[in-house]
Design an enzyme around this catalytic site. Structure first.
Site, PDB file in Angstrom:
ATOM      1  N   ALA A  98      19.773 -20.226 -20.317  1.00  0.00           N
ATOM      2  CA  ALA A  98      19.751 -19.752 -21.332  1.00  0.00           C
ATOM      3  C   ALA A  98      19.657 -18.117 -21.794  1.00  0.00           C
ATOM      4  O   ALA A  98      20.415 -17.688 -22.557  1.00  0.00           O
ATOM      5  CB  ALA A  98      18.485 -20.531 -22.423  1.00  0.00           C
ATOM      6  N   TYR A  99      18.747 -17.438 -20.949  1.00  0.00           N
ATOM      7  CA  TYR A  99      18.693 -16.321 -20.875  1.00  0.00           C
ATOM      8  C   TYR A  99      19.949 -15.478 -20.565  1.00  0.00           C
ATOM      9  O   TYR A  99      20.391 -14.463 -21.137  1.00  0.00           O
ATOM     10  CB  TYR A  99      17.508 -15.669 -20.223  1.00  0.00           C
ATOM     11  CG  TYR A  99      17.153 -14.288 -20.117  1.00  0.00           C
ATOM     12  CD1 TYR A  99      16.790 -13.655 -21.421  1.00  0.00           C
ATOM     13  CD2 TYR A  99      17.735 -13.422 -18.974  1.00  0.00           C
ATOM     14  CE1 TYR A  99      16.273 -12.314 -21.078  1.00  0.00           C
ATOM     15  CE2 TYR A  99      17.441 -12.045 -19.100  1.00  0.00           C
ATOM     16  CZ  TYR A  99      16.740 -11.481 -19.982  1.00  0.00           C
ATOM     17  OH  TYR A  99      16.513 -10.204 -20.141  1.00  0.00           O
ATOM     18  N   SER A 100      20.795 -16.004 -19.392  1.00  0.00           N
ATOM     19  CA  SER A 100      21.829 -15.470 -18.765  1.00  0.00           C
ATOM     20  C   SER A 100      23.026 -15.507 -19.860  1.00  0.00           C
ATOM     21  O   SER A 100      23.640 -14.684 -20.053  1.00  0.00           O
ATOM     22  CB  SER A 100      22.201 -16.215 -17.598  1.00  0.00           C
ATOM     23  OG  SER A 100      21.229 -15.789 -16.737  1.00  0.00           O
ATOM     24  N   SER A 153      22.516 -15.767 -23.021  1.00  0.00           N
ATOM     25  CA  SER A 153      22.323 -15.098 -24.326  1.00  0.00           C
ATOM     26  C   SER A 153      22.685 -13.518 -24.020  1.00  0.00           C
ATOM     27  O   SER A 153      23.249 -12.871 -24.880  1.00  0.00           O
ATOM     28  CB  SER A 153      20.826 -15.136 -24.525  1.00  0.00           C
ATOM     29  OG  SER A 153      19.877 -14.156 -23.775  1.00  0.00           O
ATOM     30  N   LYS A 154      22.335 -12.989 -22.896  1.00  0.00           N
ATOM     31  CA  LYS A 154      22.575 -11.736 -22.521  1.00  0.00           C
ATOM     32  C   LYS A 154      24.038 -11.409 -22.299  1.00  0.00           C
ATOM     33  O   LYS A 154      24.729 -10.314 -22.582  1.00  0.00           O
ATOM     34  CB  LYS A 154      21.878 -11.222 -21.349  1.00  0.00           C
ATOM     35  CG  LYS A 154      20.349 -11.047 -21.695  1.00  0.00           C
ATOM     36  CD  LYS A 154      19.882  -9.990 -22.821  1.00  0.00           C
ATOM     37  CE  LYS A 154      18.668  -9.911 -23.208  1.00  0.00           C
ATOM     38  NZ  LYS A 154      18.377  -9.189 -24.340  1.00  0.00           N
TER      39      LYS A 154
END
Length: 254
Positions: free
Chosen positions: A160-162, A164-165
Site C-alpha cells: 500500500a505504501y509503495s 501510494s508513493k
C-alpha cells in the site's frame, strides 16, 4: 549533517509556503529551513498540539491550520484560512503521509489500505488541487511532493505504501508537464527511510531490513532532506520540473 551556520544560503524572501505534515519529522525540518531562508510558512497538520509547539519554535514567521488532508473540504478551508491569516502560497511542500502496517498483500487489512491511499495519494492530490489555481493566476510557484524510494523499488510487506508513493511520482510528472508553460516547478523527492516518528509504525525487524538496504549504512537525517527541498523551492530552480530527485543514500541508481 553540517552545522546550521554552514548551510548554503537559499533565498526564499518574499515567499509564503504551505507545508503539510509540517508539525513534525521531515515536514517540520523543511519548514525550519524555509523560514531560515527568509520565507514565511503555514503549517498544515492534523495534530493540534504538535502544531502549537512547532509554531512556538518557529516564531512569528509561522502560522498554522489544523487539517486532515484526506478530506477535500478541510483542505479547501485550510487554503482559505491560510490566505486570510497569512498570504497566498507561492511555495508548497506535501510532506504529510503515513507508512501503515507491514503485512503481506494477501492478508493486508482493507481499511488500512484505503487509509494509506486516502492520505498519501488523495491528500497529495487535494492539496495540489487547492493551491495550484492561485499559483497559475500569479504565474509563479514551486511545489515539492514527498514520495519515497519505496515508490521506485517497492518494499515487501508494504504494497500500500509503495503503491501510494509511486502514485505521487506519477501525479508529480503529470502536473509538472501541465504547468510547464508557467513559472511553476513541480518536482518530488524519493527519500530512503528517515529517522522520524514514522518508524514507530514499523516492526524492529522491518526497520533493520530498511537500514540494511542503504549503502550509506544509516537512515536519512531530516535536515539533509530539507537542504534538497530548499533549492527545489527557490527561484534558481527555474527549468527543472516534472522530475524525481533521489535521496536514497545510494540505494537506487535511476
Amino acid at each position: 549533517m553540517q552545522p546550521e551556520e554552514a548551510m548554503n544560503q537559499i533565498d526564499l524572501s518574499g515567499q509564503h509556503a504551505v507545508v503539510t505534515g509540517g508539525a513534525q519529522g521531515l515536514g517540520f525540518a523543511m519548514a525550519k529551513r524555509i523560514v531560515a531562508s527568509g520565507a514565511t510558512v503555514t503549517l498544515w497538520d492534523i495534530d493540534e498540539s504538535l502544531l502549537a509547539s512547532a509554531r512556538e519554535t518557529l516564531g512569528g514567521a509561522a502560522t498554522t491550520a489544523v487539517v486532515d488532508i484526506s478530506d477535500w473540504e478541510q483542505v479547501d478551508a485550510a487554503r482559505r484560512r491560510t490566505e486570510e491569516i497569512a498570504a497566498p502560497a507561492s511555495l508548497l511542500v506535501n510532506s504529510a503521509g503515513i507508512a501503515g502496517a507491514a503485512a503481506p498483500l494477501d492478508t493486508y487489512d482493507i481499511a488500512m489500505w484505503k487509509k494509506i491511499i486516502d492520505i498519501n495519494v488523495n491528500g497529495t492530490f487535494y492539496v495540489n488541487r487547492a493551491l495550484v489555481p492561485g499559483m497559475k493566476e500569479r504565474n509563479y510557484g514551486r511545489i515539492v511532493n514527498i514520495a519515497s524510494v519505496a515508490g521506485k523499488e517497492g518494499n515487501p510487506n508494504a504494497a500500500a505504501y509503495s503503491a501510494s508513493k509511486a502514485a505521487v511520482m506519477g501525479l508529480t510528472k503529470s502536473l509538472g508537464k501541465e504547468l510547464a508553460g508557467y513559472d511553476i516547478a513541480v518536482n518530488c523527492i524519493t527519500p530512503a527511510t528517515a529517522q522520524t516518528r514514522i518508524l514507530e509504525q514499523l516492526t524492529p525487524e522491518f526497520i533493520e531490513y530498511m537500514r540494511s538496504r542503504i549503502p550509506r549504512g544509516r537512515f536519512l537525517e531530516v535536515d539533509e532532506a530539507a537542504s534538497m527541498v530548499a533549492w527545489l523551492l527557490s527561484k534558481e530552480n527555474s527549468f527543472t520540473t516534472a522530475a524525481t530527485f533521489d535521496l536514497s543514500g545510494g540505494r537506487t541508481t535511476y
